[in-house]
Scaffold this active site. Sequence first.
Site, short mmCIF file in Angstrom:
data_model
loop_
_atom_site.label_atom_id
_atom_site.label_comp_id
_atom_site.label_asym_id
_atom_site.label_seq_id
_atom_site.Cartn_x
_atom_site.Cartn_y
_atom_site.Cartn_z
N HIS A 41 0.82 -1.22 0.00
CA HIS A 41 0.00 0.00 0.00
C HIS A 41 0.85 1.26 0.00
CE1 HIS A 41 -4.29 -1.15 0.47
NE2 HIS A 41 -3.73 -2.32 0.73
N ASP A 89 -0.46 -7.62 1.57
CA ASP A 89 0.05 -6.25 1.55
C ASP A 89 1.54 -6.20 1.87
OD1 ASP A 89 -0.64 -3.16 3.40
OD2 ASP A 89 0.22 -3.51 1.40
N SER A 183 3.10 2.19 8.36
CA SER A 183 2.88 1.03 7.47
C SER A 183 4.21 0.54 6.92
CB SER A 183 1.99 1.44 6.29
OG SER A 183 0.70 1.79 6.77
N1 LIG Z 1 -3.49 1.52 13.46
C1 LIG Z 1 -3.65 1.11 12.12
C2 LIG Z 1 -2.87 1.90 11.14
C3 LIG Z 1 -1.57 1.48 10.80
C4 LIG Z 1 -0.87 2.17 9.81
C5 LIG Z 1 -1.44 3.28 9.16
C6 LIG Z 1 -2.72 3.71 9.54
N2 LIG Z 1 -3.37 4.79 8.99
C7 LIG Z 1 -3.06 5.37 7.81
O1 LIG Z 1 -2.19 5.00 7.06
C8 LIG Z 1 -3.89 6.56 7.46
C9 LIG Z 1 -4.60 7.23 8.45
C10 LIG Z 1 -5.35 8.36 8.10
C11 LIG Z 1 -5.43 8.81 6.80
C12 LIG Z 1 -4.72 8.11 5.84
N3 LIG Z 1 -4.60 8.33 4.52
C13 LIG Z 1 -3.80 7.38 4.03
C14 LIG Z 1 -3.42 7.32 2.63
N4 LIG Z 1 -2.67 6.28 2.19
O2 LIG Z 1 -3.81 8.21 1.89
C15 LIG Z 1 -3.38 6.53 4.99
C16 LIG Z 1 -3.96 7.00 6.16
C17 LIG Z 1 -3.42 3.01 10.53
#
Ligand SMILES: NCc1cccc(NC(=O)c2cccc3[nH]c(C(N)=O)cc23)c1
Length: 232
Positions: A41, A89, A183
């Site tokens: 991702h 992922d 991530s």
């Molecule tokens: N605890 C679980 C967890 C672990 C890792 C990452 C995330 N939360 C995001 O990554 C995230 C959050 C908010 C807006 C967002 N927009 C985008 C995006 N790719 O546009 C990602 C996000 C949550």
Amino acid sequence: ILGGYEAKPHLRPYMASLQLDGQHVCGGFLIAEQWVLSAAHCTEGTNDKLFQVLLGAHSLTEPEPHKRLYRVRAQIPHPGSNIHNNRDDLLLLQLEEKAELNAHVKVLPFQREDRDVEADTVCEAAGWGTVTHSGRRPDKLQQVERPVISRDLCNHRTRHDHTITEKMMCTDSRKKDTCKGDSGGPLVCNGVAEGVVTAGSRVCGNYKKPAIYTRIAPYAAWIDGVMASAAG
Ligand SMILES: NCc1cccc(NC(=O)c2cccc3[nH]c(C(N)=O)cc23)c1
């Protein structure tokens, strides 16, 4: 990382920061001298631009000994990964050259035995992801300890409602949690990488949405195959 604290510098010498134009985008970790594992991702919205990989860092901005930015020769997302769900992922990145290993840059072994980590096992996540709900980004590596929760609890209809497969695992997300930018980083249990942080429901710090990780053991053969086929 929400609710965590600054990591001791260089005690996680496997940690990688995946960067675009000098900006931290995702975590990752060194699984071999020339290979970093992260999350597929992370390539969303990057228009297939190649990441650069920062190794040996604690601070993202300050000069540090052994801190080095590596170019990426190849980015290989798992063939099953897609933007609509969290399945498969994983992303393998081949560095342009072998990383120079030292006290601040080391490989982290990953779990190869395909058996669930017991619920309540306390594992650690680390990253340069956001540290507040408003999205403040840290300069220094953060970490947090989190207990594993059972797949049954994580799949409860009030949690992730039966979307957690046997190739995923969860940790409690009450207050302390992974968040945007974490991530791709490893979930480390007893010194071994058991999972890779996936954004899942993107929500952070809400106990109704436990953190989700891609379990690594089920993908050991894919990882070995990619590394072997790309070997010189
Ligand atoms: N605890 C679980 C967890 C672990 C890792 C990452 C995330 N939360 C995001 O990554 C995230 C959050 C908010 C807006 C967002 N927009 C985008 C995006 N790719 O546009 C990602 C996000 C949550």
